[in-house]
Design a protein around this motif. Structure first.
Motif, PDB file in Angstrom:
ATOM      1  N   ASN A 106       2.760   2.411   2.509  1.00  0.00           N
ATOM      2  CA  ASN A 106       2.703   3.161   3.764  1.00  0.00           C
ATOM      3  C   ASN A 106       4.069   3.557   4.312  1.00  0.00           C
ATOM      4  OD1 ASN A 106       0.057   3.576   4.054  1.00  0.00           O
ATOM      5  ND2 ASN A 106      -0.334   1.888   5.451  1.00  0.00           N
ATOM      6  N   CYS A 108       0.818  -1.213   0.000  1.00  0.00           N
ATOM      7  CA  CYS A 108       0.000   0.000   0.000  1.00  0.00           C
ATOM      8  C   CYS A 108       0.848   1.258   0.000  1.00  0.00           C
ATOM      9  CB  CYS A 108      -0.920   0.035   1.218  1.00  0.00           C
ATOM     10  SG  CYS A 108      -2.188  -1.209   1.157  1.00  0.00           S
ATOM     11  N   ALA A 114       3.658  13.403  11.055  1.00  0.00           N
ATOM     12  CA  ALA A 114       3.690  13.663  12.491  1.00  0.00           C
ATOM     13  C   ALA A 114       2.818  12.678  13.251  1.00  0.00           C
ATOM     14  CB  ALA A 114       3.230  15.079  12.766  1.00  0.00           C
ATOM     15  N   VAL A 167       2.253  10.597   3.526  1.00  0.00           N
ATOM     16  CA  VAL A 167       1.399  11.221   2.515  1.00  0.00           C
ATOM     17  C   VAL A 167       1.478  12.723   2.595  1.00  0.00           C
ATOM     18  CG1 VAL A 167      -0.899  11.346   1.599  1.00  0.00           C
ATOM     19  CG2 VAL A 167      -0.113   9.281   2.693  1.00  0.00           C
ATOM     20  N   SER A 168       1.462  13.227   3.820  1.00  0.00           N
ATOM     21  CA  SER A 168       1.583  14.665   3.988  1.00  0.00           C
ATOM     22  C   SER A 168       2.359  14.884   5.271  1.00  0.00           C
ATOM     23  CB  SER A 168       0.204  15.302   4.094  1.00  0.00           C
ATOM     24  OG  SER A 168      -0.379  14.900   5.305  1.00  0.00           O
ATOM     25  N   ASP A 169       2.616  16.148   5.566  1.00  0.00           N
ATOM     26  CA  ASP A 169       3.378  16.435   6.780  1.00  0.00           C
ATOM     27  C   ASP A 169       2.587  16.074   8.009  1.00  0.00           C
ATOM     28  OD1 ASP A 169       5.487  17.480   5.271  1.00  0.00           O
ATOM     29  OD2 ASP A 169       4.234  19.226   4.879  1.00  0.00           O
ATOM     30  N   ALA A 170       1.259  16.259   7.889  1.00  0.00           N
ATOM     31  CA  ALA A 170       0.426  15.929   9.037  1.00  0.00           C
ATOM     32  C   ALA A 170       0.492  14.429   9.298  1.00  0.00           C
ATOM     33  CB  ALA A 170      -1.004  16.352   8.773  1.00  0.00           C
ATOM     34  N   ASP A 171       0.547  13.666   8.199  1.00  0.00           N
ATOM     35  CA  ASP A 171       0.616  12.224   8.319  1.00  0.00           C
ATOM     36  C   ASP A 171       1.941  11.807   8.951  1.00  0.00           C
ATOM     37  OD1 ASP A 171      -0.278   9.585   7.791  1.00  0.00           O
ATOM     38  OD2 ASP A 171       1.143   9.492   6.141  1.00  0.00           O
ATOM     39  N   SER A 220     -12.554  11.121  -7.223  1.00  0.00           N
ATOM     40  CA  SER A 220     -11.104  11.175  -7.089  1.00  0.00           C
ATOM     41  C   SER A 220     -10.413  10.382  -8.176  1.00  0.00           C
ATOM     42  CB  SER A 220     -10.673  10.607  -5.735  1.00  0.00           C
ATOM     43  OG  SER A 220     -11.140  11.417  -4.701  1.00  0.00           O
ATOM     44  N   SER A 239     -12.497   2.781   8.459  1.00  0.00           N
ATOM     45  CA  SER A 239     -11.906   3.388   7.276  1.00  0.00           C
ATOM     46  C   SER A 239     -12.849   4.374   6.606  1.00  0.00           C
ATOM     47  CB  SER A 239     -11.481   2.317   6.285  1.00  0.00           C
ATOM     48  OG  SER A 239     -12.601   1.836   5.588  1.00  0.00           O
ATOM     49  N   THR A 284     -14.983   9.393  -3.491  1.00  0.00           N
ATOM     50  CA  THR A 284     -14.005   8.380  -3.901  1.00  0.00           C
ATOM     51  C   THR A 284     -14.028   8.202  -5.417  1.00  0.00           C
ATOM     52  OG1 THR A 284     -14.430   7.292  -1.806  1.00  0.00           O
ATOM     53  CG2 THR A 284     -13.220   6.039  -3.457  1.00  0.00           C
ATOM     54  N   MET A 329      -3.908   3.772  -5.574  1.00  0.00           N
ATOM     55  CA  MET A 329      -4.741   3.152  -4.548  1.00  0.00           C
ATOM     56  C   MET A 329      -6.209   3.288  -4.914  1.00  0.00           C
ATOM     57  SD  MET A 329      -2.714   1.766  -2.534  1.00  0.00           S
ATOM     58  CE  MET A 329      -3.902   1.134  -1.360  1.00  0.00           C
ATOM     59  N   GLY A 330      -6.958   2.226  -4.707  1.00  0.00           N
ATOM     60  CA  GLY A 330      -8.379   2.269  -5.013  1.00  0.00           C
ATOM     61  C   GLY A 330      -8.676   1.598  -6.330  1.00  0.00           C
ATOM     62  N   ARG A 358       1.071   7.187  -5.729  1.00  0.00           N
ATOM     63  CA  ARG A 358       0.427   6.233  -4.853  1.00  0.00           C
ATOM     64  C   ARG A 358      -1.063   6.535  -4.733  1.00  0.00           C
ATOM     65  NH1 ARG A 358       0.644   5.232   1.584  1.00  0.00           N
ATOM     66  NH2 ARG A 358      -1.089   6.671   1.575  1.00  0.00           N
ATOM     67  N   ARG A 359      -1.372   7.820  -4.622  1.00  0.00           N
ATOM     68  CA  ARG A 359      -2.754   8.245  -4.489  1.00  0.00           C
ATOM     69  C   ARG A 359      -3.565   7.778  -5.700  1.00  0.00           C
ATOM     70  NH1 ARG A 359      -6.770  10.217  -6.699  1.00  0.00           N
ATOM     71  NH2 ARG A 359      -5.638  11.875  -7.747  1.00  0.00           N
TER      72      ARG A 359
END
Lengths: 269, 268, 324
Positions: free
Chosen positions: A54, A52, A64, A58-62, A127, A110, A124, A96-97, A92-93
């Motif tokens: 991981n 996946c 942290a 994915v982002s800076d928030a992720d 996207s 989820s 979804t 995925m899916g 990746r975005r």
């Protein structure tokens, strides 16, 4: 033989200093169902994490949000010829899916618990540039035995049971039609009857859509039901791999024998 | 990471220490009498004799800032300490004993929190008309609540610990258990809360003083100094700027220290 | 199948709990308001001297024993406390907050004129504060521990550390005296509104950013965020979901800040001579005009309590989980 959908070779990965996967190699061909079985802690979930992507924040928030990072030491993971260990978050975005789908261990978690399902389907699908067609969703719901689809679409996930959420996750997989579907302990949170229904639905996906699937489970009973091939994972290594029937009938590794004895047969449950 | 945080805490604490030191030794440091008026040096710009200039009555702004800090900081610390003690005491009793007293006190706390704090403070200070004491009572009415709630919730969780039940079985009295087991374990979170309250309290107190609800002139106090000198800001801006900057500095230092200590405790 | 559906919806179909909630809430609200009114009435007794004396001193009459007793008789002060409280409360229900000590005019219209002005000032600064803090908080949370986050947090820290009277004094010095862009005293005009609004908005923005950022970060660590990523949902929809799920808490945050805003507007109105309720109440404090002060606390307290109850109801509407 066709080109492999997923080709994992000599993959070693871990968290921080701890190595969880060592020199794992697996190949999955189009339309094949592979079941990776092993106890919890054997590294099978980490394997899914790597597929996946991981290991990429994915982002800076992720970044942290996580205490320790999944780190790939060596080896490669190729999905339809594309190397997954070095892709970017945006690649990746997109993947995925629709290309790699995941039915997580706890599908209820989820989904956004307080957002209506139709909105979540719409976001979804949009996207991935798929038109939002309510009729199509209703047909999919019907086909996996979700009654009153219109009413269900107006529900929020927190109002639904775990089994319902699991089916919604299956519906997502059917709508997005990924090339490779990953299933993480899909039945562990379900009661026996619901588990059997969900397995049936996944079998239908396999038969009707010729979907390639990678199952991860500690339950060899499920492997018996659905898998073409089985790989046994123990302490981060694949200790045995082979066609499902043969492997279950004549386990060569002592750990496989132990797993088989520990797990009651699906039919007996 | 942790070492860096520790270092930053030490630096902030040192800055706070210097502020406190200057204010405590205001009498030694101040070049002039903060209350001595001088008709010959009205609204003089900063110079050697008056580092921050003089105000409308020819009083040394620098000395007044030093002595004013004494009023502001002492009142703030006193108020925070008092709320700390009262709140902790009430919270510990509520958490340890439970029952009707707990329900009643927590109900009162809820009601107090359901009113806007500053509005209540302005009205109470305005009606009491009692100078700094009135302003402190006005703010203190609601300030103890946060300490009480914190102390109560921590007491409740400490009560669940095994060593409390063994102390009870050993025949220790409630009071001695509170003193020896509960209170020492409460100190760290409550102390952190007290630190974060210092900035807010200072803003509140100097705000009341600014409105004329705090100190009675001619007592030097930052909020009231700013309020007085505001009238002639065009002629003598230094009389406003000096107390404003020290107010900001003090609040920033204490808020920063509070934030760091909170971060440190969260990282534990 | 249907069983699963109905089992999952049990919380929804069971309406009795919900109705109980809707009945309990207003009753609790009324109880709090009655306590508030009692405390406000008791305020008058906190003050040194009795109402008759206060009234006479407020009007500048020389207080002698005879005048005082006559005044006490006229005000009905010889009757029991609770009777007087009841009468006052009845008046309050009819919208009558008594007459001013200063000029014998009814207090209610005075307060209402001021309140209107204050509402204009407060809502303008609330709006300004929200338009600034909301996007900044989203940015800071999204770029946690990166440069934008540090910058926003620094701004928020300083905003949070500045008392609003200081901001207004410094703004006055900079804009009116140094650069001469704005008039020092706010008239009713739009230009006059600018400085008080900014002075009120800056500290509030600092607090909003801090609290909203924490809320966004809490949402970002929820499971559904990872789940959506696994489905390849675009980040822009993800932000949308995170914001949508934060709205309930943000509503509560705003409602709580209104209390601070009320206190702040008293200070700001007096600095800029904005003819709002805060200016009125400070004038009344100077004149020892107690009925106005009591009315002020009662009105502000009621608004605050009601706003917070509404925010609570809004929170439950936005996040119906955990509702019986």
């Amino acid at each position: 033989m066709t080109e492999a959908v997923l080709q994992i070779s000599d993959l070693s990965a871990g968290y921080g200093q701890e190595q969880v996967l060592s020199q794992v190699s697996l190949t999955l061909h189009q339309g094949e169902v592979l079941c990776v079985a092993g106890e919890s802690g054997s590294g099978k979930s980490t394997l899914l994490q790597v597929i996946c992507g991981n290991h990429l924040p994915v982002s800076d928030a992720d970044r942290a949000g996580r205490a320790s990072f999944l780190r790939i030491e060596s080896g490669s993971v190729r999905f339809q010829g594309e190397e997954l260990t070095v892709t970017s978050p945006s690649q990746r975005r997109k993947r995925m899916g629709t290309q790699i789908g995941l039915i997580p261990q706890n599908p209820a978690g989820s989904f956004n618990p307080v957002r209506r399902l139709d909105a979540q389907f719409r976001e979804t699908l949009k996207s991935h540039g798929i038109a939002y067609d309510r009729g199509e969703i209703v047909r999919v719901f019907d086909s996996i035995g979700l009654s009153e689809p219109e009413k269900l679409l107006r529900c929020r996930p927190y109002e639904l049971s775990g089994g319902m959420n699991q089916r919604i996750a299956v519906a997502f997989a059917m709508l997005l039609a990924p090339t490779l579907l990953l299933c993480d302990e899909v039945t562990s949170a379900l009661d026996v009857t619901t588990a059997i229904t969900v397995i049936d639905e996944l079998l239908k996906l396999k038969r009707e859509r010729n979907m390639t699937m990678l199952f991860v489970t500690h339950h060899l009973g499920i492997a018996r039901e659905i898998a073409d091939r089985i790989a046994i994972m123990h302490r981060g290594r694949i200790v045995e791999e082979g066609p499902a029937k043969e492997l279950l009938a004549h386990p060569s590794h002592e750990y496989t024998g132990k797993l088989l004895r520990d797990v009651p047969r699906m039919a007996e449950m | 990471m942790r070492r860096q945080l520790k270092l930053r805490i030490l630096l902030a604490a040192a800055a706070a220490g210097i502020l406190l030191f200057t204010v405590i030794f205001a009498g030694v440091i101040a070049p002039n009498d903060p209350y001595a008026t001088n008709a010959l040096a009205i609204r003089k710009a900063p110079c050697a004799a008056y580092p921050f200039g003089t105000d409308n009555l020819g009083r040394c702004v620098f000395s007044r800032v030093l002595f004013g800090g004494r009023t502001t900081i002492a009142a703030t610390f006193f108020l925070v300490l008092l709320s700390f003690l009262a709140g902790t005491f009430i919270g510990m009793i509520c958490g340890y004993c439970g029952g009707w007293a707990d329900r009643l006190l927590m109900r009162i706390a809820d009601i107090l929190l359901s009113f806007p704090q500053m509005v209540v403070a302005i009205a109470v200070a305005g009606i009491l008309n009692g100078g700094m004491k009135g302003a402190m009572i006005a703010l203190g009415i609601t300030m103890w609540v946060s300490f009480a709630r914190l102390a109560r919730s921590h007491t409740l969780s400490i009560r669940q610990e095994a060593y409390i039940s063994s102390a009870i079985l050993a025949g220790k009295s409630g009071l001695s258990i509170i003193c020896t087991h509960v209170f020492p374990n409460l100190l760290a979170p409550l102390f952190t809360n007290a630190l974060t309250q210092i900035g807010t309290t200072m803003i509140g107190l100097s705000g009341l003083s600014f409105l004329g609800l705090g100190v009675i002139p001619p007592t030097a106090e930052w909020g009231s100094m700013i309020s007085e000198a505001r009238a002639y800001i065009q002629i003598a801006p230094w009389a406003v700027i000096a107390p404003s900057l020290v107010t900001i500095l003090t609040i920033v230092v204490f808020n920063y220290l509070g934030d760091l200590v909170m971060e440190y405790r969260e990282a534990l | 199948m249907n069983q699963a559906l109905s089992a999952g919806r049990e919380g929804r179909s069971d309406n009795s709990g919900r109705i109980l909630r809707w009945v309990k809430k207003p009753i609790g609200l009324i109880l709090i308001l009655i306590v508030l009114s009692f405390l406000v009435f008791a305020l008058l007794y906190l003050a040194p001297g009795d109402p008759a004396e206060k009234r006479l001193t407020s009007q500048g009459v020389a207080v002698t024993k005879e005048v005082l007793d006559a005044e006490r008789e006229r005000l009905g002060l010889f009757r029991p406390f609770l009777v007087r409280y009841g009468e006052w409360l009845l008046g309050v229900f009819r919208g009558d907050l008594g007459v001013s000590f200063k000029d014998d005019l009814p207090v209610t219209p005075k307060l209402m004129t001021g309140l209107l002005k204050t509402v204009i000032l407060a809502s303008a600064s609330l709006l300004l504060s929200l338009t600034v803090s909301f996007p900044l908080a989203v940015l800071a949370a999204w770029k946690k521990d990166r440069i934008p986050d540090h910058a926003v947090r620094l701004l928020s820290f300083f905003g949070n550390s500045l008392p609003n009277f200081l901001i207004s004094v410094l703004l006055m010095y900079l804009l009116c005296i140094r650069i001469r862009v704005f008039p020092v005293i706010a008239t009713g005009s739009l230009q006059g509104l600018f400085m008080p609004v900014v002075s009120l908005a800056i500290p509030m923005t600092g607090r909003f950013i801090r609290q909203m950022r924490a809320e966004f970060l809490a949402q970002l660590s929820e499971d559904y965020v990872g789940g959506m990523r696994m489905r390849g949902v675009k980040e822009r929809f993800l932000i949308l979901n995170v914001i949508r799920n934060s709205l309930g808490h943000i509503l509560t945050i705003i409602a709580l800040q209104i209390g601070t805003l009320m206190g702040g507007s008293v200070v700001i109105e007096n600095i800029f001579r904005w003819p709002g309720i805060g200016k009125l109440v400070m004038d009344s404090v100077t004149a020892r005009d107690y009925p106005v002060i009591m009315g002020f606390v009662l009105i502000m307290g009621t608004i605050y309590v009601v706003v917070n109850q509404l925010a609570d109801a809004g929170f439950h509407a936005l996040d119906p989980r955990g509702q019986a």
